[in-house]
Design an enzyme around this catalytic site. Structure first.
Site, PDB file in Angstrom:
ATOM      1  N   HIS A 119       0.820  -1.216   0.000  1.00 20.84           N
ATOM      2  CA  HIS A 119       0.000   0.000   0.000  1.00 20.84           C
ATOM      3  C   HIS A 119       0.850   1.261   0.000  1.00 20.84           C
ATOM      4  CE1 HIS A 119      -3.298  -2.682   0.904  1.00 20.84           C
ATOM      5  NE2 HIS A 119      -2.704  -3.081   2.017  1.00 20.84           N
TER       6      HIS A 119
ATOM      7  N   HIS B 281       5.415   6.805   6.705  1.00 20.61           N
ATOM      8  CA  HIS B 281       5.117   6.320   5.353  1.00 20.61           C
ATOM      9  C   HIS B 281       4.669   7.485   4.479  1.00 20.61           C
ATOM     10  CE1 HIS B 281       1.203   6.122   7.467  1.00 20.61           C
ATOM     11  NE2 HIS B 281       0.781   6.660   6.335  1.00 20.61           N
TER      12      HIS B 281
ATOM     13  N   HIS C  17       2.281   8.991   0.926  1.00 18.21           N
ATOM     14  CA  HIS C  17       1.162   8.856  -0.021  1.00 18.21           C
ATOM     15  C   HIS C  17       1.514   9.698  -1.238  1.00 18.21           C
ATOM     16  CE1 HIS C  17      -1.532   6.957   2.973  1.00 18.21           C
ATOM     17  NE2 HIS C  17      -0.864   7.717   3.837  1.00 18.21           N
TER      18      HIS C  17
ATOM     19  N   GLU D 106      -3.025  13.515   0.726  1.00 18.61           N
ATOM     20  CA  GLU D 106      -4.325  13.106   1.267  1.00 18.61           C
ATOM     21  C   GLU D 106      -5.069  14.334   1.771  1.00 18.61           C
ATOM     22  OE1 GLU D 106      -3.585   9.461   3.788  1.00 18.61           O
ATOM     23  OE2 GLU D 106      -4.585   8.738   1.967  1.00 18.61           O
TER      24      GLU D 106
ATOM     25  N   HIS E  32       3.497  10.912   6.457  1.00 17.61           N
ATOM     26  CA  HIS E  32       2.826  10.709   7.740  1.00 17.61           C
ATOM     27  C   HIS E  32       3.794  10.061   8.724  1.00 17.61           C
ATOM     28  CE1 HIS E  32      -1.424  10.657   5.734  1.00 17.61           C
ATOM     29  NE2 HIS E  32      -0.968  11.887   5.939  1.00 17.61           N
TER      30      HIS E  32
ATOM     31  N   THR F 126      -6.008   6.826   7.670  1.00 21.10           N
ATOM     32  CA  THR F 126      -6.530   7.065   6.313  1.00 21.10           C
ATOM     33  C   THR F 126      -6.567   5.778   5.493  1.00 21.10           C
ATOM     34  OG1 THR F 126      -4.368   7.612   5.381  1.00 21.10           O
ATOM     35  CG2 THR F 126      -5.634   9.423   6.337  1.00 21.10           C
TER      36      THR F 126
END
Ligand SMILES: *[C@@H]1O[C@H](CO)[C@@H](O)[C@H](O)[C@H]1NC(C)=O
Ligand SMILES: *[C@@H]1O[C@H](CO)[C@@H](O)[C@H](O)[C@H]1NC(C)=O
Length: 362
Positions: free
Chosen positions: A95, A120, A122, A134, A147, A229
């Site tokens: 992911h 991590h 996004h 996000e 994050h 999230t």
């Protein structure tokens, strides 16, 4: 009779199979969720009920609606600058890319002391419209988002105990945009992505100062109560979203967007790991706090400021011209009056003289 018994038996077996299937779906924290597709973000809540809750993340921060709270002091990273000697582990979990953080790292400046767990990212995809962040600010997304996840170690023994509690987690959100220069801090992550192309792969990266990933200004941020999230979307996160963005180079962003896959290496069709961001969620009357006061004067563009300066200058020159004109006309009137007064003097003095000359006559 025997026939109906057999049918009944098969009926029960089929019902049990259906129930078992549903049970495994519900119980499946390992249900294979994605951002698009059959278990995409719009289906998450069918498998992870919390994803359909009323305090979900991310959100769009409407800056005109935020509430200033002067008690929100700067966030204090604890131990971020002491990476230690043990390398960090970087993982492609299918992911995102996740980096585990040592337990001595934490967060102060919040209502409780939090202990760091992992960080991590996004991101979007090359040529994707908006960006891959996000959180959005006034509807604008950034290229990517970092994050840093922590749990409340003042109240809870471990992350398992904390992760479902409303005060259990604290996440720092850092919006990432692109610039000209390579960001050496992010190179500590992006430089190793080539070694973890497929899910389940890990690589050791030399320990580095994690605070260098954060913006310089840790005092200006938005704060709200939200959720993870990603599934299981527990509504347990005290969010801090910094207003200052960090910059990575275009090349670094492209590497982040194109290096990883969400499919195993054996699979014939490689699925790139891209657009791993969730859409913004309804605020549902939640308060978003700001650590800084609202701008008292509206923000003007450079062009508007120039126009105002030129306008003011023209105004001043205009006033000066008018002032000059008024002064000149007054002076010219005064100079016109003076000779008249002389005439009056002369005309009045003349009869006096005449009087004076005529007086001794009788
Ligand atoms: C976490 O803490 C709880 C409560 O103290 C305890 O029961 C549990 O065993 C701990 N779990 C782990 C994984 O350490
Ligand atoms: C978050 O929720 C807690 C408890 O419900 C509340 O005390 C706190 O003020 C909330 N924080 C924000 C930023 O809304």
């Amino acid at each position: 009779m025997g026939k109906s018994n057999i049918m009944e038996f098969f009926g029960i077996v089929i019902i049990k199979l259906i129930l078992f299937q549903q049970w495994t779906n519900c119980a499946g924290s390992d249900t294979h969720w994605t951002y698009t597709g059959s278990v995409g973000q719009f289906q998450w809540s069918e498998y992870f009920p919390d994803c359909g809750g009323t305090k979900q993340s991310p959100i769009d921060v409407e800056t005109a609606q935020v509430q200033h709270d002067s008690s929100l002091t700067p966030v204090r990273p604890l131990g971020y600058r002491q990476p230690g000697k043990e390398p960090f582990t970087l993982t492609n979990n299918g992911h995102t890319v996740e980096m585990s953080l040592p337990g001595w790292m934490g967060l102060g400046g919040l209502p409780w002391i939090f202990t760091a767990l992992q960080l991590h990212l996004h991101w979007g995809s090359s040529g994707s419209r908006g960006g891959g962040s996000e959180h959005t600010i006034d509807g604008h997304s950034s290229a990517a988002e970092l994050h840093v996840v922590h749990y409340n170690s003042e109240v809870y023994a471990n992350v398992s105990a904390a992760k479902k509690q409303s005060d259990g987690l604290a996440v720092l959100g850092v919006l990432i945009e692109t610039g000209e220069d390579t960001n050496p801090a992010f190179e500590n992550i992006i430089g190793y992505l080539g070694s973890i192309k497929h899910p389940g792969m890990t690589v050791s990266v030399p320990a580095f100062d994690v605070q260098t990933l954060l913006p310089l200004n840790l005092g200006r941020y938005f704060r709200y109560n939200g959720s993870l999230t990603t599934p299981p979307c527990y509504q347990s996160v005290l969010w801090t979203v910094f207003t200052e963005r960090v910059k990575v180079s275009h090349t670094q962003l492209r590497k982040l967007e194109t290096t990883l896959f969400s499919s195993e290496s054996e699979e014939s069709h490689s699925i790139p790991l891209q657009d791993n961001f969730r859409n913004t969620q309804p605020l549902n009357h939640r308060m978003v706090l700001a650590s800084f006061p609202p701008e008292t004067v509206p923000i003007y563009s450079v062009g508007e400021v120039c126009a105002m300066v030129i306008g003011a200058l023209c105004g001043c020159i205009g006033l000066a011209v008018i002032a000059c004109f008024v002064v000149k006309t007054i002076r010219s009137k005064e100079t016109q009056k003076e000779p008249k007064q002389d005439v009056v003097f002369k005309t009045t003095s003349d009869p006096e003289k005449e009087e004076a000359t005529t007086q001794p006559e009788p």
